[in-house]
Design an enzyme around this catalytic site. Structure first.
Site, PDB file in Angstrom:
ATOM      1  N   ILE A  64      -1.907 -10.615  36.063  1.00  0.00           N
ATOM      2  CA  ILE A  64      -1.889 -10.980  34.649  1.00  0.00           C
ATOM      3  C   ILE A  64      -0.481 -11.313  34.192  1.00  0.00           C
ATOM      4  O   ILE A  64      -0.257 -12.300  33.485  1.00  0.00           O
ATOM      5  CB  ILE A  64      -2.492  -9.848  33.799  1.00  0.00           C
ATOM      6  N   ASN A 138       3.523  -5.535  29.836  1.00  0.00           N
ATOM      7  CA  ASN A 138       2.361  -5.653  30.719  1.00  0.00           C
ATOM      8  C   ASN A 138       2.340  -4.622  31.840  1.00  0.00           C
ATOM      9  O   ASN A 138       1.268  -4.231  32.303  1.00  0.00           O
ATOM     10  CB  ASN A 138       2.344  -7.068  31.310  1.00  0.00           C
ATOM     11  N   SER A 189      -6.845  -1.539  27.228  1.00  0.00           N
ATOM     12  CA  SER A 189      -8.030  -1.838  28.033  1.00  0.00           C
ATOM     13  C   SER A 189      -9.267  -1.782  27.152  1.00  0.00           C
ATOM     14  O   SER A 189      -9.372  -0.927  26.266  1.00  0.00           O
ATOM     15  CB  SER A 189      -8.176  -0.824  29.172  1.00  0.00           C
ATOM     16  N   TYR A 204      -5.777   7.367  32.881  1.00  0.00           N
ATOM     17  CA  TYR A 204      -5.517   5.964  32.567  1.00  0.00           C
ATOM     18  C   TYR A 204      -5.938   5.635  31.142  1.00  0.00           C
ATOM     19  O   TYR A 204      -5.160   5.062  30.364  1.00  0.00           O
ATOM     20  CB  TYR A 204      -6.248   5.063  33.563  1.00  0.00           C
ATOM     21  N   LYS A 208      -3.929   4.513  27.532  1.00  0.00           N
ATOM     22  CA  LYS A 208      -4.230   3.279  26.802  1.00  0.00           C
ATOM     23  C   LYS A 208      -4.625   3.575  25.359  1.00  0.00           C
ATOM     24  O   LYS A 208      -4.312   2.807  24.442  1.00  0.00           O
ATOM     25  CB  LYS A 208      -5.323   2.482  27.526  1.00  0.00           C
ATOM     26  N   THR A 239      -7.805  -8.301  39.812  1.00  0.00           N
ATOM     27  CA  THR A 239      -6.430  -8.176  40.289  1.00  0.00           C
ATOM     28  C   THR A 239      -6.388  -7.121  41.387  1.00  0.00           C
ATOM     29  O   THR A 239      -7.302  -6.291  41.491  1.00  0.00           O
ATOM     30  CB  THR A 239      -5.493  -7.742  39.154  1.00  0.00           C
TER      31      THR A 239
END
Length: 297
Positions: A64, A138, A189, A204, A208, A239
């Site tokens: 990305i 990012n 996300s 994770y 976020k 990815t």
């Protein structure tokens, strides 16, 4: 899975759609002027040109981040391409930007997960290009462990990389960003609002969720200076980071949850970053925009 599509085609189509037209029906030329006293009654031509702007994109040697860096360069920005280990991949992104003949680019090795690395990126941007307009945060990590397997080290690595580092880089960048017109773009996300989440996404998604709240508050803080702060929340994107540790059948099952029955691609995300970075998006501030093809609605 559908074949990869051209980044240039996607970006061009997107910007052609949002750029105002002239009375003759032709696309209006880019306008890089920024009205310091803009109001709804001011004569103002919204533009998506980034000519002369300077951008830092953390973690931009691949996936990305690389697509975002190329998109910004395609629309005239000078881009600091950040990498940690893969110098060759970063140099390829730099050459791709330079070959477009619109924006410039340099590759800078720095660990954006550290305070020192973040500051070095800022210093190199100013040293090379003289100013800073756009900061795209990012870089991040995506570990997978359920509660029973989460230890302090795993927790700290996620919050240090995904929350602490981008927050303090934004803090260090704030005095340097053009005012008005500066842009800070965080990444979250779409899974923060999805019902189909797995127990191993605990740390994770916690990071976020924190980023989304940081972005909301900073929009109020920095908005008084004409600096916008927004968050982009992709759905599953194809990815190496997403595929890591996932069996093929799990990846296929996730793809089928999208009505298009595919994973997103980096080129699906980059055009929105380009738009938010532009003058045309000056009235979009404090927003969390989910880009997931209806994976989450």
């Amino acid at each position: 899975m559908s074949p990869k599509r051209s980044n240039t085609g996607l970006v061009s189509n997107f910007f052609s759609a949002v750029r105002p037209s002239t009375k003759e029906g032709r696309l209006a030329p880019p306008n890089n002027k920024y009205s310091k006293a803009f109001s709804s009654s001011s004569p103002f031509l919204a533009t998506t040109s980034l000519l002369g702007k300077v951008a830092i994109v953390t973690g931009s040697s691949r996936s990305i981040g690389a697509s975002v860096a190329k998109c910004l360069g395609e629309h005239g920005a000078n881009v600091v391409v950040n990498y940690v280990n893969d110098a060759k991949a970063a140099d390829e992104v730099v050459q791709a930007i330079r070959s477009q003949g619109k924006g410039g680019a340099i590759a800078v090795k720095a660990n954006a997960a550290t305070m020192e690395g973040s500051q070095f990126l800022l210093d190199e941007a100013i040293r090379t290009f003289g100013h800073l307009d756009i900061l795209v945060l990012n870089a991040g990590i995506m570990g997978s462990r359920p509660l029973a397997e989460v230890d302090e080290s795993f927790y700290d690595s996620h919050f240090d990389t995904n929350v602490k580092a981008p927050l303090f880089m934004a803090k260090a960048a704030a005095p340097l960003l053009s005012s008005p017109g500066g842009r800070i773009i965080f990444f979250s996300s779409s899974l923060t609002t999805a019902s189909t989440i797995l127990p191993n996404s605990l740390c994770y998604l916690a990071t976020k969720g924190a980023i989304e709240q940081i972005s909301r508050v900073l929009a109020k803080d920095l908005g008084s200076r004409g600096i916008t702060v927004n968050t982009i929340s992709p759905g599953p994107v194809d990815t190496p980071l997403f595929r890591e540790g996932k069996p093929h059948n799990v990846i296929e099952a996730i793809a089928k949850q999208n009505p298009s029955r595919r994973l997103g691609e980096p080129d699906d995300i980059a055009p929105l970053v380009g738009f938010l970075a532009s003058q045309a998006a000056q009235w979009i501030n404090g927003q969390n925009i989910r880009v997931n093809g209806a994976f989450v609605v």
